[in-house]
Scaffold this motif. Sequence first.
Motif, PDB file in Angstrom:
ATOM      1  N   ILE A   1     113.469  60.725   5.561  1.00  0.00           N
ATOM      2  CA  ILE A   1     113.423  59.615   5.921  1.00  0.00           C
ATOM      3  C   ILE A   1     114.297  58.676   5.140  1.00  0.00           C
ATOM      4  N   ARG A   2     114.324  59.196   3.717  1.00  0.00           N
ATOM      5  CA  ARG A   2     115.273  58.270   2.883  1.00  0.00           C
ATOM      6  C   ARG A   2     116.778  58.497   3.563  1.00  0.00           C
ATOM      7  N   LEU A   3     116.857  59.638   3.911  1.00  0.00           N
ATOM      8  CA  LEU A   3     118.491  59.799   4.737  1.00  0.00           C
ATOM      9  C   LEU A   3     118.795  58.799   5.685  1.00  0.00           C
ATOM     10  N   VAL A   4     117.569  58.821   6.519  1.00  0.00           N
ATOM     11  CA  VAL A   4     117.745  57.976   7.672  1.00  0.00           C
ATOM     12  C   VAL A   4     117.897  56.389   7.420  1.00  0.00           C
TER      13      VAL A   4
ATOM     14  N   ALA B   1     116.572  49.773   6.988  1.00  0.00           N
ATOM     15  CA  ALA B   1     116.815  50.756   5.894  1.00  0.00           C
ATOM     16  C   ALA B   1     116.013  50.084   4.874  1.00  0.00           C
ATOM     17  N   PHE B   2     115.508  49.061   4.457  1.00  0.00           N
ATOM     18  CA  PHE B   2     114.770  48.538   3.391  1.00  0.00           C
ATOM     19  C   PHE B   2     113.463  49.065   3.683  1.00  0.00           C
ATOM     20  N   GLY B   3     112.721  49.059   4.993  1.00  0.00           N
ATOM     21  CA  GLY B   3     111.649  49.089   5.275  1.00  0.00           C
ATOM     22  C   GLY B   3     111.176  50.696   5.476  1.00  0.00           C
ATOM     23  N   LEU B   4     112.087  51.545   5.544  1.00  0.00           N
ATOM     24  CA  LEU B   4     112.066  52.907   5.872  1.00  0.00           C
ATOM     25  C   LEU B   4     112.236  53.492   4.407  1.00  0.00           C
ATOM     26  N   SER B   5     113.087  53.067   3.480  1.00  0.00           N
ATOM     27  CA  SER B   5     113.260  53.470   1.952  1.00  0.00           C
ATOM     28  C   SER B   5     111.773  52.994   1.309  1.00  0.00           C
ATOM     29  N   ASN B   6     111.012  52.216   1.893  1.00  0.00           N
ATOM     30  CA  ASN B   6     109.582  51.846   1.055  1.00  0.00           C
ATOM     31  C   ASN B   6     108.441  52.584   1.797  1.00  0.00           C
ATOM     32  N   TYR B   7     108.843  53.442   2.910  1.00  0.00           N
ATOM     33  CA  TYR B   7     107.762  54.077   3.726  1.00  0.00           C
ATOM     34  C   TYR B   7     106.898  52.963   4.333  1.00  0.00           C
ATOM     35  N   SER B   8     107.389  51.990   4.753  1.00  0.00           N
ATOM     36  CA  SER B   8     106.641  50.909   5.606  1.00  0.00           C
ATOM     37  C   SER B   8     106.190  51.246   6.948  1.00  0.00           C
ATOM     38  N   LEU B   9     104.739  51.171   7.368  1.00  0.00           N
ATOM     39  CA  LEU B   9     104.442  51.622   8.490  1.00  0.00           C
ATOM     40  C   LEU B   9     105.170  50.701   9.635  1.00  0.00           C
ATOM     41  N   ILE B  10     105.306  49.394   9.287  1.00  0.00           N
ATOM     42  CA  ILE B  10     105.911  48.425  10.362  1.00  0.00           C
ATOM     43  C   ILE B  10     107.313  48.819  10.523  1.00  0.00           C
ATOM     44  N   ALA B  11     108.178  49.328   9.555  1.00  0.00           N
ATOM     45  CA  ALA B  11     109.573  49.965   9.853  1.00  0.00           C
ATOM     46  C   ALA B  11     109.357  51.082  10.597  1.00  0.00           C
ATOM     47  N   TYR B  12     108.486  51.952  10.420  1.00  0.00           N
ATOM     48  CA  TYR B  12     108.320  53.274  11.291  1.00  0.00           C
ATOM     49  C   TYR B  12     108.106  52.896  12.767  1.00  0.00           C
ATOM     50  N   LYS B  13     107.344  51.862  12.918  1.00  0.00           N
ATOM     51  CA  LYS B  13     107.053  51.685  14.217  1.00  0.00           C
ATOM     52  C   LYS B  13     108.440  50.733  14.758  1.00  0.00           C
ATOM     53  N   GLY B  14     108.931  49.834  14.273  1.00  0.00           N
ATOM     54  CA  GLY B  14     110.447  49.301  14.474  1.00  0.00           C
ATOM     55  C   GLY B  14     111.302  50.405  14.771  1.00  0.00           C
ATOM     56  N   ALA B  15     111.679  51.441  13.826  1.00  0.00           N
ATOM     57  CA  ALA B  15     112.555  52.329  13.992  1.00  0.00           C
ATOM     58  C   ALA B  15     112.374  53.379  15.120  1.00  0.00           C
ATOM     59  N   THR B  16     111.203  53.464  15.556  1.00  0.00           N
ATOM     60  CA  THR B  16     110.901  54.189  16.720  1.00  0.00           C
ATOM     61  C   THR B  16     111.207  53.655  17.810  1.00  0.00           C
TER      62      THR B  16
END
Length: 148
Positions: free
Chosen positions: A46-49, A84-99
Motif C-alpha cells: 500500500i505504501r509503495l502504491v 498518496a497521502f490518504g493511502l500512506s495513512n491507510y485511510s478508508l476514503i482514500a482506499y475507496k477513491g483509489a479503487t
Amino acid sequence: MTRCKHCQTKAEPLKGLCPVCGIVQDKPFGNLSPAEKRIRFHAHGIRLVAMFHLIGAGAGLVMLPYYPTPAALAVLALINILLAFGLSNYSLIAYKGATVYYFLIGMVNVISVQQGVEHLGGIALALIALYLIGNGTSKAIFERRLPE
C-alpha cells in the motif's frame, strides 16, 4: 507518538499492538507469524502504491507547461497527491477513491488499446495497483479489522 516498525504509521499502540496493522510494535521480523508477515507485506505494498502516486503527481507537475490543457493535468496531479497521502495513512476514503481511480484508468486504457500497445502497460499497472490495495488483507488494514 511512535512509529510502527511494520506498517510505518504514526499511532499510539493499543495494548502493545499497532492500531493499523495489529502487530506487536516491538516484535522483530524473524518472530512474525505467517499471517503477520502477510499483513506486513500488504502494508508495504500500500505504501509503495502511495509512493507511485507521488511520483505521478511530480511528473504531472513537471509536465504542466508542456501539456495542451494544463488545468486537466493539474487536477490529475492534485488527485494523485491526495491519494498518496490518504493511502500512506491507510485511510478508508482514500482506499475507496483509489479503487474508483484505478478502475477509471483501466477502462480508459481498455478503450484506447487500439491506439497502441503502450495502453497494455496502463492496463497492467491498473490491475497491479488494484491488487495491491484491493485484496482482502489490504482491505482489512484500511477498515482496521485485523485480528488481534
